[in-house]
Design a protein around this motif. Sequence first.
Motif, PDB file in Angstrom:
ATOM      1  N   HIS A  70       0.870  -1.180   0.000  1.00  0.00           N
ATOM      2  CA  HIS A  70       0.000   0.000   0.000  1.00  0.00           C
ATOM      3  C   HIS A  70       0.903   1.224   0.000  1.00  0.00           C
ATOM      4  O   HIS A  70       1.946   1.246   0.674  1.00  0.00           O
ATOM      5  N   GLU A  71       0.510   2.233  -0.756  1.00  0.00           N
ATOM      6  CA  GLU A  71       1.375   3.395  -0.930  1.00  0.00           C
ATOM      7  C   GLU A  71       1.647   4.148   0.362  1.00  0.00           C
ATOM      8  O   GLU A  71       2.656   4.867   0.463  1.00  0.00           O
ATOM      9  N   GLU A  72       0.811   3.962   1.372  1.00  0.00           N
ATOM     10  CA  GLU A  72       1.025   4.637   2.654  1.00  0.00           C
ATOM     11  C   GLU A  72       1.576   3.701   3.725  1.00  0.00           C
ATOM     12  O   GLU A  72       2.286   4.145   4.632  1.00  0.00           O
ATOM     13  N   TRP A  73       1.258   2.418   3.658  1.00  0.00           N
ATOM     14  CA  TRP A  73       1.586   1.496   4.746  1.00  0.00           C
ATOM     15  C   TRP A  73       2.778   0.600   4.446  1.00  0.00           C
ATOM     16  O   TRP A  73       3.201  -0.154   5.318  1.00  0.00           O
ATOM     17  N   GLY A  74       3.302   0.634   3.238  1.00  0.00           N
ATOM     18  CA  GLY A  74       4.436  -0.213   2.895  1.00  0.00           C
ATOM     19  C   GLY A  74       3.990  -1.565   2.361  1.00  0.00           C
ATOM     20  O   GLY A  74       2.858  -1.725   1.898  1.00  0.00           O
ATOM     21  N   SER A  75       4.866  -2.572   2.462  1.00  0.00           N
ATOM     22  CA  SER A  75       4.568  -3.879   1.875  1.00  0.00           C
ATOM     23  C   SER A  75       4.958  -5.014   2.811  1.00  0.00           C
ATOM     24  O   SER A  75       5.848  -4.865   3.658  1.00  0.00           O
ATOM     25  N   ILE A  76       4.274  -6.146   2.639  1.00  0.00           N
ATOM     26  CA  ILE A  76       4.614  -7.392   3.326  1.00  0.00           C
ATOM     27  C   ILE A  76       4.875  -8.452   2.260  1.00  0.00           C
ATOM     28  O   ILE A  76       4.035  -8.680   1.389  1.00  0.00           O
ATOM     29  N   ARG A  77       6.026  -9.093   2.340  1.00  0.00           N
ATOM     30  CA  ARG A  77       6.428 -10.105   1.355  1.00  0.00           C
ATOM     31  C   ARG A  77       6.682 -11.420   2.082  1.00  0.00           C
ATOM     32  O   ARG A  77       7.296 -11.435   3.153  1.00  0.00           O
ATOM     33  N   VAL A  78       6.246 -12.530   1.498  1.00  0.00           N
ATOM     34  CA  VAL A  78       6.359 -13.849   2.116  1.00  0.00           C
ATOM     35  C   VAL A  78       6.939 -14.826   1.111  1.00  0.00           C
ATOM     36  O   VAL A  78       6.550 -14.834  -0.063  1.00  0.00           O
ATOM     37  N   GLY A  79       7.890 -15.674   1.577  1.00  0.00           N
ATOM     38  CA  GLY A  79       8.438 -16.718   0.720  1.00  0.00           C
ATOM     39  C   GLY A  79       9.942 -16.765   0.759  1.00  0.00           C
ATOM     40  O   GLY A  79      10.577 -16.398   1.743  1.00  0.00           O
ATOM     41  N   ALA A  80      10.535 -17.236  -0.333  1.00  0.00           N
ATOM     42  CA  ALA A  80      11.993 -17.287  -0.476  1.00  0.00           C
ATOM     43  C   ALA A  80      12.480 -15.988  -1.101  1.00  0.00           C
ATOM     44  O   ALA A  80      11.877 -15.491  -2.057  1.00  0.00           O
TER      45      ALA A  80
END
Length: 368
Positions: free
Chosen positions: A62-72
Amino acid sequence: MVPGKAYSTQNTSVALMQPWLGANFDLGQGFKLNGLLSQRWRDGKPDVEGIKWFEKNAAISHEEWGSIRVGAMTSRAWSVADYPYGTDIGIAYPWASSGAGYGLMTNAVRYTSRPYDLFSGDLVLEGTYDRGNTDFKINKPRFMELWAQYRKGDLALDGVLQDSRNGTPSAWGQSPFTGLTPFGADDSKLGGSGQAIAMAMVRYDINPRWQVSAGVRFNRWSGAYAVITQPATTTTSAMWNNMFNVNWNGTLRGVGNPGYAATSQDLSLGLRHKEGEWSYSAGLVRLGKASTNNPSERGQSNGLTLMTAGVGKELGQGWRVYAMAGIVQYDRLGLAPMSMPSNSAFSGVDSRIARSGNWIGLGTVYVF
């Protein structure tokens, strides 16, 4: 080393290929979804044995909240040191792939903030957590990495902190974070271990033609005692764990073949110059001596100085050619510095045989 085999000048070649496949979706209201797949092949085989993917992950942002990434995914300690700090100056391998850090995450979750305005520049903050090989129930793997990047005009600053428990004990900055050994069945036979790094790197464009860079890294290893995980049989040899900084045949607090804690400091410097289609570079890596209480010599008394000089030319349509010359100097004959993954890593010059060596290389890069 092989008894009776000559040690002399050798020719080597390598072909690296790393394709990327990404997908991006705009979900509306500032949300985006993306996925990424990538693997690197060295001479037609996976670059790191046992690792199927460098990147295999999905993220929502989200442009205001950042990002969450999962995996390798790759760690910042390895990937940022490899590019842009080591690339084009001949030190990507010796700088990014040395030290007490880990480079490949296999079971991770990562949060990356949006850019924050700070002193008229942009600050990005990030945290990554990896559980490693979940087959280990006693010595559970745990990995944490914090990354901060600050950019203001022609200045870029990167800071990385890594702290881990029960990954594979090593001094290979590209190492995958998995478990103490590849086999969860070894769990009850082993003692825990940990390692950590603190690293800062800086780049500054003096003008459109000149760029300088530097990096400093502090390494810490807990050490890992040596133990046989599978006894020898009439048809097979004994299997050992991944040990580190061991005092062979010694004892420490009642433990045989103990591993000792160690710390060290490493340094890198770089200079880039661009003149039209031509580019020129110089790089330096210094892997320092280590501090440890191990009464045995495990490389703590050795250091390495590696220097490179290169020239490249852009040919257009994605092609670039380059030539590189380098020299390596060890402080002494013997086991390699503790920050090195092997006695002949990075240059092919074995520290047990020669204190110095040099090389020249030619290469081409195609980006598509």
